[in-house]
Design a protein around this motif. Structure first.
Motif, PDB file in Angstrom:
ATOM      1  N   ASP A 176       0.838  -1.207   0.000  1.00 33.88           N
ATOM      2  CA  ASP A 176       0.000   0.000   0.000  1.00 33.88           C
ATOM      3  C   ASP A 176       0.870   1.253   0.000  1.00 33.88           C
ATOM      4  OD1 ASP A 176      -2.308   1.529   0.151  1.00 33.88           O
ATOM      5  OD2 ASP A 176      -2.987   0.693   2.051  1.00 33.88           O
ATOM      6  N   ASP A 177       0.294   2.362  -0.454  1.00 37.38           N
ATOM      7  CA  ASP A 177       0.952   3.680  -0.393  1.00 37.38           C
ATOM      8  C   ASP A 177       2.328   3.672  -1.037  1.00 37.38           C
ATOM      9  OD1 ASP A 177      -1.285   4.166   1.107  1.00 37.38           O
ATOM     10  OD2 ASP A 177      -0.240   4.455   3.001  1.00 37.38           O
ATOM     11  N   GLU A 233      -4.645   4.632  -6.208  1.00 40.20           N
ATOM     12  CA  GLU A 233      -5.633   5.065  -5.226  1.00 40.20           C
ATOM     13  C   GLU A 233      -5.772   6.582  -5.232  1.00 40.20           C
ATOM     14  OE1 GLU A 233      -4.413   3.349  -1.534  1.00 40.20           O
ATOM     15  OE2 GLU A 233      -2.825   4.803  -1.225  1.00 40.20           O
TER      16      GLU A 233
HETATM   17 MG    MG Z   1      -3.042   3.631   0.432  1.00 38.42          MG
END
Ligand code: MG
Ligand code: C2E
Ligand code: MG
Ligand code: MG
Length: 288
Positions: A176-177, A233
């Motif tokens: 993620d990220d 995202e």
């Molecule tokens: Mg994220």
């Protein structure tokens, strides 16, 4: 600034600090009680295959429904829950609810959940997660866990063996990220990720900032080369989506597709999926 204002600064500063400390302690207390009282609940954000617009699943995002404070964002309560040692129980509670919710969705939809770095350090984490899956009778290959790069600078060897054992059970693992943390490219190669998620901070400016666009394209190429599918995202509008469609074959999520909603408000989105899936059901049935 207080430092430069000499002694008098303290007379002004101190009550404020005491106040903050008091608020923080109160918040910690409310969170501890809230975990026991079941005040933490899952919301869901749609995850979409950008080219087709098809729903592929939902990311569960925890919310605190506090009787006193209203709906509280995870950016506030997750760090505190981590500090006070309540994150594992909080997480288990919302994942347990999410598995029950996800059992009612069409079978092809996945459930993604965020896992704190602290949970990954628990040697029993894999067993605990599998127990939740077993209790809910939920197929492990429909579950994705999302971990951030901050997991990776702490004992990479342990993280690797944990991820490997989760993957052996069929659970998918997303980074993620991506782009905001400390992961080296070597770690990307040596850890068994199934997917990379490009951080919102790059995606949200992909249409109006050349540097962001360059970074997004570079990450997409990296993903292609490493055979790691990519999710973008923070797709907040149609301009961003338009740019991303030129970048490659991505999945995505963001407010353009809708803000996260509680389980009871997903019906409209789920109905779209069933309608889209219907003409092909015969085919997928035969392939399965
Ligand atoms: Mg994220
Ligand atoms: P994340 O996993 O990177 O989730 C994406 C965040 O970006 C979500 O915020 C989502 O609502 C927000 N977002 C998505 N699209 C857009 C957009 O177009 N514009 C804007 N401004 N924001 C967008 P949220 O729900 O507040 O969650 C924040 C973070 O809290 C998550 O970031 C995740 O790291 C963490 N989190 C949430 N639930 C859990 C949980 O159950 N456990 C743990 N450990 N962390 C969680
Ligand atoms: Mg996430
Ligand atoms: Mg985030």
């Amino acid at each position: 600034h207080a430092k430069h204002q000499g002694r008098n600064a303290f007379a002004w500063f101190e009550p404020q600090m005491a106040e903050e400390l008091h608020l923080r302690t109160e918040l910690e207390d409310k969170i501890r009680k809230g975990v026991k009282a079941g005040e933490f609940i899952p919301y869901y954000e749609r995850q979409i295959e950008l080219a087709s617009g098809r729903l592929t699943g939902f990311e569960m995002l925890a919310r605190w429904q506090s009787p006193e404070l209203g709906i509280v964002s995870p950016d506030i309560f997750i760090p505190i829950a981590e500090d006070i040692g309540a994150i594992a129980e909080l997480s288990e509670n919302v994942i347990r609810q999410a598995l029950e919710d996800a059992k009612g969705w069409p079978r092809e939809l996945t459930l993604a959940v965020n896992i704190s770095p602290l949970q990954l350090r628990d040697p029993w984490f894999a067993q605990k997660l599998l127990k939740l899956l077993l209790e809910a009778n939920f197929p492990p290959d429909r579950l994705e866990i999302e971990i951030t790069e901050s997991c990776l600078h702490h004992n990479v060897g342990q993280v690797r063996s944990l991820l490997t054992s989760l993957k052996n059970q069929g659970i998918k693992v997303s980074l993620d990220d991506f782009g905001t943390g400390y992961s080296s490219l070597a770690q990307l190669r040596s850890l068994p990720f199934d997917r990379m998620k490009i951080d919102r901070s790059f995606v949200e400016r992909v249409h109006d900032d050349q540097d962001s666009a360059a970074i997004v394209r570079a990450i997409a190429m990296l993903g292609e080369g490493l055979h790691l599918p990519i999710t973008a995202e923070g797709i907040a509008n149609a301009d961003i989506l338009g740019e991303l469609l030129k970048v490659g074959d991505l999945k995505g999520q963001g407010y353009y597709y809708g803000k996260p909603r509680p389980a009871g408000e997903l019906a409209e989105w789920l109905a779209e999926t069933v309608a889209q899936a219907a003409p092909c059901q015969g085919v997928s049935g035969r392939l399965a």
